[in-house]
Design a protein around this motif. Structure first.
Motif, mmCIF file in Angstrom:
data_model
loop_
_atom_site.group_PDB
_atom_site.id
_atom_site.type_symbol
_atom_site.label_atom_id
_atom_site.label_comp_id
_atom_site.label_asym_id
_atom_site.label_seq_id
_atom_site.Cartn_x
_atom_site.Cartn_y
_atom_site.Cartn_z
ATOM 1 N N ALA A 72 -20.437 -72.086 3.353
ATOM 2 C CA ALA A 72 -21.411 -73.029 4.232
ATOM 3 C C ALA A 72 -21.348 -72.786 5.753
ATOM 4 N N TYR A 73 -20.247 -71.906 6.149
ATOM 5 C CA TYR A 73 -20.060 -71.607 7.503
ATOM 6 C C TYR A 73 -21.286 -70.636 7.921
ATOM 7 N N ALA A 74 -21.743 -70.817 9.117
ATOM 8 C CA ALA A 74 -22.803 -69.698 9.804
ATOM 9 C C ALA A 74 -22.376 -68.428 9.889
ATOM 10 N N ARG A 75 -23.194 -67.301 9.440
ATOM 11 C CA ARG A 75 -22.937 -66.012 9.694
ATOM 12 C C ARG A 75 -23.960 -65.276 10.021
ATOM 13 N N PRO A 76 -24.389 -65.472 11.326
ATOM 14 C CA PRO A 76 -25.607 -64.572 11.978
ATOM 15 C C PRO A 76 -25.100 -63.387 12.085
ATOM 16 N N ARG A 77 -26.514 -62.547 12.061
ATOM 17 C CA ARG A 77 -26.181 -60.887 12.068
ATOM 18 C C ARG A 77 -26.738 -60.491 13.209
ATOM 19 N N ARG A 78 -27.579 -61.122 13.962
ATOM 20 C CA ARG A 78 -28.059 -60.604 15.323
ATOM 21 C C ARG A 78 -28.148 -61.660 16.523
ATOM 22 N N GLY A 79 -28.690 -61.120 17.468
ATOM 23 C CA GLY A 79 -29.373 -62.234 18.551
ATOM 24 C C GLY A 79 -28.242 -63.169 19.090
ATOM 25 N N TRP A 80 -28.845 -64.096 19.858
ATOM 26 C CA TRP A 80 -28.250 -65.183 20.289
ATOM 27 C C TRP A 80 -27.181 -66.134 19.413
ATOM 28 N N GLU A 81 -27.547 -66.190 18.351
ATOM 29 C CA GLU A 81 -26.756 -67.092 17.351
ATOM 30 C C GLU A 81 -25.241 -65.945 17.087
#
Length: 570
Positions: A529-538
């Motif tokens: 459930a943890y976030a795993r953003p690949r690009r950008g600000w996140e």
């Protein structure tokens, strides 16, 4: 004193010509010779409804700047609307601060007036101003007027939570709930409860960054425009005196802000914002300071969510200065404000006009209602709780944990009639911290199970690594650090473990032997459930965000870079 803007406009070379010529557009030639250039950092936006009126406020600031001999310059900056932005406005607080800082530094300005209102706008503006360290002063946009429904005043946010729970409990019809919607927001301005927007405006004044007596002025009031005009004039004076945030924002200023936060019964969100602002200034402020300074301060303001009244009443009753006069002995007398004078100098003529709304020191709403900092094996780096908004009988409690691995998991199961839960259970929600969500959303005040609401239950102990709205209430332990996604023990709690809360002892623990806890690993459902953003600000945010106990800023934004720009653009 040579103005900072002179580095752009002075001289006869090609670069000075370019800077003046493109900015001339009808202004007189003397606009570039010795007149302070004052930016108006404006967070007005139709998508930030609480700040939509700030263009009008900016016009009054402009008049004041020009009257004082300065040149006013509109500077739209990133605006974060709490009600609309997904997944959470907190994800972009640091981005808004960084963008504003860079624009203030990059442009030919000598000082700035900061216009904010909605929750994250004043914090981001103050973080920016602290980092660039140009003369800066805040004009808060002010709360809205009180709306009514069925003859009863409505508190924005607080009554949304209350009414929505009544619908789920079956004591209010969906039709009536929907009808209340058009009555909730009566006028321009931010939430009229002691939520984060109101809290940050008042805390900004106690910190010394607002002209004393202005914060809390309702948005539709003509006196707000008058104050904006005077603030525009003050901004020019601040440039002349070289009065920068770094020259008057000290540990003493934050001491006074914490006293004010406690006395008004303010939002828990102010903790992460004040820590972040202090981090930009290099002021040694820590989580324990909020407990040491503020936890024993009486709550004097009878406002929702901790009390009955609303911000329009608060302003009528005497406002922040009347509150601070009651706790004057707890304030640091050396702390200065944007006026160059000590904050306490503004308290001599600050009577309480309505003691039902603003209580006297001898008859407080809550004797010791400031934010309490908890520690224990569930929160080694700290967690917080707001006793004034909690149920007294739950401030010491032992209950069986019912664990949710994400907000989606929570929504999917909380109303399941077969969920094994009772009124003594402790709701535990994880994966909602800065890294895990990402952005640390306002979900910690979890709705109660429908079947318990129908039985008359209206509060339960809740534990989360996220935040809650300043308009919310309940016995909620939040900002648990480290968060689950950063390796905190919250990730190891299992349904059926017993959680022990003791606010008086400042403890939050899971009753599991240390060796057993050490053997556990987070479940696959938790990690997935943890976030795993690949690009950008996140991606940048998750890689660099710090934990709640230090303000949830980005690690590379701590400290300030000053206002100097060494290289020319042409």
């Amino acid at each position: 004193m040579r103005l900072r803007s002179a580095h752009w406009y002075e001289g006869q070379d090609r670069n000075a010509y370019i800077h003046r010529a493109w900015m001339r557009r009808g202004v007189p030639a003397d606009a570039f010779t010795g007149r302070p250039q004052i930016a108006i950092a404006n967070t007005a936006s139709d998508l930030t409804p609480c700040n939509a009126h700030l263009d009008e406020v900016a016009s009054s600031v402009r008049d004041g700047v020009y009257e004082a001999g300065g040149i006013p310059l509109d500077l739209p900056v990133v605006s974060l609307g709490e009600t609309n932005v997904r997944p959470t406005a907190m994800l972009w607080r640091n981005m808004a601060a960084m963008a504003t800082e860079e624009m203030l530094r990059a442009n030919p300005i000598d000082g700035v007036v900061l216009l904010g209102g909605c929750d994250k706008t004043i914090p981001s503006l103050l973080m920016a101003a602290a980092s660039v360290d140009l003369p800066a002063v805040v004009v808060p946009g002010g709360p809205m007027l009180t709306g009514t429904f069925r003859g009863t005043p409505l508190g924005c946010g607080t009554d949304v939570w209350r009414l929505s729970e009544e619908v789920r409990a079956g004591t209010l019809s969906q039709e009536q709930f929907t009808r209340s919607e058009s009555a909730m927001i009566r006028s321009r301005g931010h939430c009229n409860t002691m939520g984060t927007a109101s809290t940050m405006a008042l805390v900004a004044e106690a910190l010394g960054t607002v002209v004393p007596g202005v914060a809390g002025t309702p948005a539709p009031e003509s006196r707000l425009l008058e104050a904006a005009h005077h603030t525009g004039r003050l901004a020019v004076d601040m440039v002349g005196a070289d009065r920068r945030p770094g020259s008057f924002l000290t540990k003493a200023s934050f001491h006074n802000a914490i006293v004010a936060l406690a006395a008004v019964g303010g939002s828990t969100n102010a903790v992460v914002h004040l820590l972040a602002i202090a981090g930009r200034l290099g002021v040694d402020l820590c989580l324990d300071d909020f407990d040491r300074i503020g936890s024993r301060v009486p709550v004097l303001v009878d406002l929702q969510p901790a009390g009955r009244f609303l911000m329009e009443d608060f302003h009528r009753a005497g406002g922040l200065l009347a509150v601070l006069r009651e706790v004057r002995d707890l304030l640091d007398p050396d702390a200065l404000t944007v006026t160059g004078k000590p904050l306490v100098d503004a308290l001599d003529d600050a009577p309480i006009w309505d003691t039902d709304v603003i209580r006297t020191r001898t008859e407080p709403l809550v004797a010791e209602g400031g934010i309490a900092v908890l520690r224990g094996n569930l929160a080694p780096d700290g967690a917080i709780v707001k006793p004034a908004a909690a149920s007294p009988h739950l401030l010491r409690h032992r209950g069986r944990a019912v664990v949710f691995d994400s907000i989606e998991d929570f929504h999917a199961r909380i109303d399941d009639p077969d969920l094994d839960i009772d009124a003594d259970s402790v709701l535990v929600l994880r994966g909602c911290g800065p890294k895990g969500y990402p952005g640390m959303p306002e979900v910690s005040n979890m709705p109660l199970p429908k079947k318990l609401l129908e039985q008359g239950v209206r509060d339960m102990v809740r534990v989360c690594d996220g935040r809650m709205s300043g308009t919310a209430y309940g016995t909620v332990v939040l900002h648990v650090a480290p968060e689950a996604a950063a390796g905190g023990p919250l990730a190891l709690v299992r349904t059926g473990d017993f959680v022990v809360l003791d606010v008086e002892a400042r403890r939050i623990d899971v009753d599991v032997p240390a060796d057993e806890l050490a053997r556990r690993s987070p479940s696959a459902a938790t990690v997935d459930a943890y976030a795993r953003p690949r690009r950008g600000w996140e991606r940048l945010y998750v890689d660099h965000v710090l934990q709640a106990d230090t303000g949830a800023d980005l690690d590379f934004l701590l400290g300030s870079s000053g206002s100097e720009v060494s290289r020319e653009s042409h």
